[in-house]
Design a protein around this motif. Structure first.
Motif, PDB file in Angstrom:
ATOM      1  N   GLU A  72    -101.882  16.113 -13.934  1.00 32.73           N
ATOM      2  CA  GLU A  72    -102.499  16.408 -12.639  1.00 32.73           C
ATOM      3  C   GLU A  72    -102.014  15.465 -11.546  1.00 32.73           C
ATOM      4  OE1 GLU A  72    -106.505  17.848 -12.052  1.00 32.73           O
ATOM      5  OE2 GLU A  72    -106.916  17.371 -14.153  1.00 32.73           O
ATOM      6  N   THR A  73    -101.568  14.288 -11.919  1.00 30.50           N
ATOM      7  CA  THR A  73    -101.076  13.330 -10.935  1.00 30.50           C
ATOM      8  C   THR A  73     -99.756  12.736 -11.417  1.00 30.50           C
ATOM      9  OG1 THR A  73    -102.348  11.536 -11.941  1.00 30.50           O
ATOM     10  CG2 THR A  73    -103.380  12.719 -10.118  1.00 30.50           C
ATOM     11  N   GLY A  74     -98.920  12.380 -10.444  1.00 34.07           N
ATOM     12  CA  GLY A  74     -97.666  11.709 -10.762  1.00 34.07           C
ATOM     13  C   GLY A  74     -96.683  12.602 -11.492  1.00 34.07           C
ATOM     14  N   GLY A  75     -95.749  11.967 -12.186  1.00 35.87           N
ATOM     15  CA  GLY A  75     -94.771  12.696 -12.978  1.00 35.87           C
ATOM     16  C   GLY A  75     -93.548  13.095 -12.175  1.00 35.87           C
ATOM     17  N   SER A  76     -92.531  13.513 -12.899  1.00 31.60           N
ATOM     18  CA  SER A  76     -91.288  13.986 -12.287  1.00 31.60           C
ATOM     19  C   SER A  76     -90.697  15.062 -13.175  1.00 31.60           C
ATOM     20  CB  SER A  76     -90.284  12.843 -12.135  1.00 31.60           C
ATOM     21  OG  SER A  76     -89.829  12.408 -13.407  1.00 31.60           O
ATOM     22  N   LYS A  77     -89.670  15.727 -12.669  1.00 32.06           N
ATOM     23  CA  LYS A  77     -89.032  16.781 -13.455  1.00 32.06           C
ATOM     24  C   LYS A  77     -88.515  16.252 -14.785  1.00 32.06           C
ATOM     25  CE  LYS A  77     -87.577  19.762  -9.647  1.00 32.06           C
ATOM     26  NZ  LYS A  77     -86.431  20.361  -8.934  1.00 32.06           N
ATOM     27  N   ASP A  78     -88.078  14.995 -14.779  1.00 29.30           N
ATOM     28  CA  ASP A  78     -87.519  14.415 -16.000  1.00 29.30           C
ATOM     29  C   ASP A  78     -88.572  14.258 -17.096  1.00 29.30           C
ATOM     30  OD1 ASP A  78     -85.089  14.264 -14.729  1.00 29.30           O
ATOM     31  OD2 ASP A  78     -85.350  12.173 -14.104  1.00 29.30           O
ATOM     32  N   PRO A 133     -95.717  16.384  -6.214  1.00 26.69           N
ATOM     33  CA  PRO A 133     -95.046  15.615  -5.167  1.00 26.69           C
ATOM     34  C   PRO A 133     -93.621  15.282  -5.598  1.00 26.69           C
ATOM     35  CG  PRO A 133     -97.241  14.758  -5.576  1.00 26.69           C
ATOM     36  CD  PRO A 133     -96.969  15.766  -6.647  1.00 26.69           C
ATOM     37  N   GLY A 134     -92.714  15.456  -4.685  1.00 29.94           N
ATOM     38  CA  GLY A 134     -91.314  15.209  -5.016  1.00 29.94           C
ATOM     39  C   GLY A 134     -90.558  16.467  -5.371  1.00 29.94           C
ATOM     40  N   ASP A 135     -91.271  17.562  -5.653  1.00 29.09           N
ATOM     41  CA  ASP A 135     -90.603  18.838  -5.918  1.00 29.09           C
ATOM     42  C   ASP A 135     -90.273  19.482  -4.577  1.00 29.09           C
ATOM     43  OD1 ASP A 135     -91.024  18.350  -8.570  1.00 29.09           O
ATOM     44  OD2 ASP A 135     -92.615  19.828  -8.830  1.00 29.09           O
ATOM     45  N   THR A 136     -89.247  18.964  -3.923  1.00 32.11           N
ATOM     46  CA  THR A 136     -88.901  19.418  -2.583  1.00 32.11           C
ATOM     47  C   THR A 136     -87.476  19.947  -2.557  1.00 32.11           C
ATOM     48  OG1 THR A 136     -88.193  17.198  -1.957  1.00 32.11           O
ATOM     49  CG2 THR A 136     -90.476  17.801  -1.457  1.00 32.11           C
ATOM     50  N   GLY A 137     -87.110  20.538  -1.416  1.00 34.57           N
ATOM     51  CA  GLY A 137     -85.787  21.128  -1.263  1.00 34.57           C
ATOM     52  C   GLY A 137     -85.871  22.637  -1.324  1.00 34.57           C
ATOM     53  N   ILE A 138     -84.810  23.319  -0.928  1.00 35.22           N
ATOM     54  CA  ILE A 138     -84.792  24.776  -0.878  1.00 35.22           C
ATOM     55  C   ILE A 138     -85.133  25.363  -2.250  1.00 35.22           C
ATOM     56  CG2 ILE A 138     -83.380  26.819  -0.431  1.00 35.22           C
ATOM     57  CD1 ILE A 138     -83.999  25.231   2.053  1.00 35.22           C
ATOM     58  N   GLY A 139     -86.097  26.292  -2.253  1.00 31.42           N
ATOM     59  CA  GLY A 139     -86.482  26.965  -3.481  1.00 31.42           C
ATOM     60  C   GLY A 139     -87.705  26.396  -4.152  1.00 31.42           C
ATOM     61  N   GLN A 140     -88.207  25.256  -3.666  1.00 28.09           N
ATOM     62  CA  GLN A 140     -89.390  24.655  -4.294  1.00 28.09           C
ATOM     63  C   GLN A 140     -90.676  25.258  -3.730  1.00 28.09           C
ATOM     64  OE1 GLN A 140     -89.505  22.627  -6.923  1.00 28.09           O
ATOM     65  NE2 GLN A 140     -87.265  22.742  -7.048  1.00 28.09           N
ATOM     66  N   ALA A 141     -90.860  25.170  -2.414  1.00 30.53           N
ATOM     67  CA  ALA A 141     -92.040  25.770  -1.796  1.00 30.53           C
ATOM     68  C   ALA A 141     -91.791  27.264  -1.553  1.00 30.53           C
ATOM     69  CB  ALA A 141     -92.355  25.076  -0.469  1.00 30.53           C
ATOM     70  N   THR A 142     -92.863  28.041  -1.577  1.00 32.30           N
ATOM     71  CA  THR A 142     -92.755  29.472  -1.310  1.00 32.30           C
ATOM     72  C   THR A 142     -92.227  29.690   0.104  1.00 32.30           C
ATOM     73  OG1 THR A 142     -94.621  29.928  -2.775  1.00 32.30           O
ATOM     74  CG2 THR A 142     -94.028  31.637  -1.192  1.00 32.30           C
TER      75      THR A 142
END
Length: 276
Positions: A72-78, A133-142
Motif C-alpha cells: 500500500e505504501t512505497g515500493g518500486s517496479k523492481d 508513486p514513481g510510476d510516471t511517464g507516458i502510458g502510466q496514467a490514464t
C-alpha cells in the motif's frame, strides 16, 4: 506540481478548477441528476458508499497481491514479481466473488436502477487500477479519452461509476475531467467524426485544455466518494506524486439499462491484453 504522463498541468484559474458535488437536496431528485448529467457530464457524490466496505476491499486487494510484492505504501517496479501479480490479478481477483460483490453493492445497483428507471446490467468487464508513486511517464496514467470510444457496439447511454478505493487526493493520481467536453464530443459524434479504432485522445492534457479553452476539474476524493459520468465526457488521471508514497487504487465499472443494446465485447472478464 500536478502532472499526467509527465506533462505539467497549469493550475491557472482558466485551466484548472474544482469538481462540484451534487447538493444533498438533489440526491433524491432523479430529474435534477439527469439535468446535471446533461449540463456537466458527471455527478460527484461524496460519501456515497460505506467507507468501511471500501476499506475492506482495499485491504483484500493488497493482501492478495502481497506475494507479488505490491504494498500500500512505497515500493518500486523492481520489487514486483510481475508473473505472480498478473496471475493473482487476472485469475483470482478480477473474476473473483469479492470483486463482483463489491461492484454489485445494493447501494450501487439500487441507485442505477432508480436513476435509469429500468432493470440494469453491469458490464462484466470491470477494471481495477493501482498506481504507485514513481510510476510516471507516458502510458502510466490514464490518458485523455471518453468511454464511448471503447463502447461503440453498445448504447451511448451507458454510465460509468468510478470508485477510488481509499482516499485519493489529487497528488495521489485522482481522476480529472475536462469541463464541458461532453458538448463538443456530442457534436463530433453527431457529425460522424468517430475515432476508429478506439484510442485515447492524447497524453498531453495541458495541450488539450488549451485547444478547447477549457479547465481540467479535480478534487481530493475521500474513501466512499464516487464519480458517475456519461460516455461522452473527456477524463484522464493524474500521476501519483503522493509525498507519503501511498498507492492509488480505483475501479471503474459500467451500468446500463437491460433494454438498451449491450456491447458484447464487454461481457468478458477484464484483462490488460484483451484489446479494448
Amino acid at each position: 506540481m500536478l502532472t499526467s504522463n509527465g506533462y505539467v498541468l497549469s493550475q491557472r484559474p482558466e485551466r484548472f478548477g474544482s469538481l462540484q458535488p451534487v447538493p444533498d437536496g438533489e440526491r433524491a431528485d432523479r430529474s435534477a441528476l439527469w439535468q446535471r448529467l446533461d449540463d456537466d457530464g458527471y455527478l460527484y457524490l461524496p460519501g456515497f458508499l460505506d467507507r468501511q466496505v471500501v476499506e475492506d476491499f482495499r485491504r483484500y486487494y493488497f493482501d492478495r497481491l502481497a506475494p507479488a510484492g505490491l504494498t500500500e505504501t512505497g515500493g518500486s517496479k523492481d520489487d514486483l514479481d510481475q508473473s505472480t501479480l498478473r496471475r493473482v490479478l487476472f485469475r483470482e481477483i478480477v473474476p473473483g466473488r469479492a470483486y463482483d460483490d463489491f461492484c454489485r453493492q445494493p447501494k450501487i445497483v439500487d441507485f442505477f436502477g432508480w436513476l435509469l428507471a429500468d432493470d440494469v446490467h453491469l458490464h462484466r468487464r470491470k477494471i481495477l487500477r493501482h498506481t504507485r508513486p514513481g510510476d510516471t511517464g507516458i502510458g502510466q496514467a490514464t490518458q485523455a479519452h471518453y468511454d464511448l470510444l471503447y463502447l461503440r457496439e453498445g448504447t451511448a447511454q451507458v454510465l460509468t461509476i468510478w470508485i477510488p478505493v481509499g482516499d485519493c487526493p489529487v497528488e495521489r493520481g485522482s481522476l480529472i475531467y475536462l469541463e464541458g467536453s461532453h458538448r463538443w464530443v456530442q457534436a463530433e459524434e453527431a457529425a460522424g467524426r468517430l475515432q476508429r479504432p478506439a484510442a485515447s485522445i492524447t497524453a498531453d492534457l495541458p495541450g488539450l485544455a488549451d485547444d478547447h479553452d477549457a479547465r481540467w476539474l479535480a478534487t481530493d476524493f475521500r474513501c466512499g466518494d464516487v464519480m458517475v459520468h456519461t460516455s461522452q465526457i473527456v477524463h484522464a488521471a493524474l500521476d501519483n506524486v503522493d509525498p507519503d508514497r501511498v498507492t492509488r487504487l480505483s475501479t471503474d465499472i459500467r451500468y446500463q439499462r437491460v433494454s438498451d443494446r449491450i456491447d458484447a465485447r464487454w461481457q468478458h472478464d477484464w484483462h490488460d491484453r484483451d484489446g479494448l
